[in-house]
Design a protein around this motif. Structure first.
Motif, PDB file in Angstrom:
ATOM      1  N   GLU A  18      -2.930 -39.153  28.984  1.00  0.00           N
ATOM      2  CA  GLU A  18      -3.158 -39.569  27.608  1.00  0.00           C
ATOM      3  C   GLU A  18      -2.645 -38.474  26.680  1.00  0.00           C
ATOM      4  O   GLU A  18      -2.613 -37.304  27.053  1.00  0.00           O
ATOM      5  CB  GLU A  18      -4.667 -39.765  27.405  1.00  0.00           C
ATOM      6  N   GLU A  19      -2.237 -38.863  25.475  1.00  0.00           N
ATOM      7  CA  GLU A  19      -1.871 -37.891  24.448  1.00  0.00           C
ATOM      8  C   GLU A  19      -2.987 -37.860  23.421  1.00  0.00           C
ATOM      9  O   GLU A  19      -3.404 -38.910  22.921  1.00  0.00           O
ATOM     10  CB  GLU A  19      -0.534 -38.264  23.816  1.00  0.00           C
ATOM     11  N   VAL A  20      -3.489 -36.653  23.144  1.00  0.00           N
ATOM     12  CA  VAL A  20      -4.648 -36.518  22.256  1.00  0.00           C
ATOM     13  C   VAL A  20      -4.423 -35.428  21.212  1.00  0.00           C
ATOM     14  O   VAL A  20      -3.807 -34.403  21.486  1.00  0.00           O
ATOM     15  CB  VAL A  20      -5.930 -36.182  23.058  1.00  0.00           C
ATOM     16  N   PRO A  21      -4.951 -35.642  19.999  1.00  0.00           N
ATOM     17  CA  PRO A  21      -4.933 -34.572  19.000  1.00  0.00           C
ATOM     18  C   PRO A  21      -6.037 -33.575  19.320  1.00  0.00           C
ATOM     19  O   PRO A  21      -7.086 -33.955  19.829  1.00  0.00           O
ATOM     20  CB  PRO A  21      -5.203 -35.315  17.689  1.00  0.00           C
ATOM     21  N   VAL A  22      -5.778 -32.313  19.068  1.00  0.00           N
ATOM     22  CA  VAL A  22      -6.778 -31.285  19.358  1.00  0.00           C
ATOM     23  C   VAL A  22      -7.281 -30.620  18.086  1.00  0.00           C
ATOM     24  O   VAL A  22      -8.387 -30.107  18.037  1.00  0.00           O
ATOM     25  CB  VAL A  22      -6.201 -30.241  20.348  1.00  0.00           C
ATOM     26  N   PHE A  36      -1.478 -33.169  22.407  1.00  0.00           N
ATOM     27  CA  PHE A  36      -1.431 -32.562  23.730  1.00  0.00           C
ATOM     28  C   PHE A  36      -1.412 -33.692  24.750  1.00  0.00           C
ATOM     29  O   PHE A  36      -2.165 -34.665  24.619  1.00  0.00           O
ATOM     30  CB  PHE A  36      -2.668 -31.696  23.965  1.00  0.00           C
ATOM     31  N   LYS A  37      -0.586 -33.566  25.785  1.00  0.00           N
ATOM     32  CA  LYS A  37      -0.585 -34.552  26.864  1.00  0.00           C
ATOM     33  C   LYS A  37      -1.468 -34.007  27.975  1.00  0.00           C
ATOM     34  O   LYS A  37      -1.245 -32.901  28.475  1.00  0.00           O
ATOM     35  CB  LYS A  37       0.826 -34.812  27.387  1.00  0.00           C
ATOM     36  N   ILE A  38      -2.477 -34.800  28.326  1.00  0.00           N
ATOM     37  CA  ILE A  38      -3.456 -34.363  29.319  1.00  0.00           C
ATOM     38  C   ILE A  38      -3.496 -35.351  30.479  1.00  0.00           C
ATOM     39  O   ILE A  38      -2.993 -36.468  30.378  1.00  0.00           O
ATOM     40  CB  ILE A  38      -4.862 -34.229  28.693  1.00  0.00           C
TER      41      ILE A  38
END
Length: 134
Positions: A18-22, A36-38
């Motif tokens: 998933e791609e998430v904002p941090v 960020f890709k996690i």
């Protein structure tokens, strides 16, 4: 084979990303939020990390800082905190040093929480730490 068995075979957790904002600090030149890709943590690897972060000499004291660092380093695909060239360019020696020099404490917590949520933990990170201690 059951529908559930077919689903499990076709949807391995190793492929779950998933791609998430941090944090709001991560923006490109146009002001777009960078993500960020996690990837998800498989249950066996989660258990291994828990053991690695428990110091038996201190009566099973759980090192939550080390645990969070290892989750972020091992389950963030992009950026790659293990990138030797980036580590050298920043003037540090380890992925842990790179991580701590590039992320604020709240950003690291947000990243670890996103990885935990993707990994099936819908609980607060503090609750996860308590579980890991026990």
């Amino acid at each position: 084979m059951s529908k559930l068995m077919n689903f499990l075979i076709e949807n391995s957790v190793e492929e779950l990303t998933e791609e998430v904002p941090v944090g709001e600090r991560f923006k490109d030149n146009e002001g777009n939020l960078l993500k960020f890709k996690i990837k998800a943590v498989p249950s066996d690897e989660f258990a291994t990390l828990q053991k690695q972060c428990t110091v038996t000499r201190k009566k099973g004291k759980f090192d939550s800082k080390k645990f969070n660092e290892q989750i972020a380093i091992n389950y963030t695909i992009d950026p790659n905190f293990r990138d030797a060239e980036a580590i050298k360019k920043l003037g540090v020696l380890t992925p842990e040093q790179f991580l701590n020099k590039t992320l604020l404490a709240g950003e690291l917590t947000a990243l670890v929480e996103a990885i935990s949520k993707l990994s099936g933990f819908d609980q607060d990170i503090d609750e996860l730490r308590e579980e890991a201690k026990n």
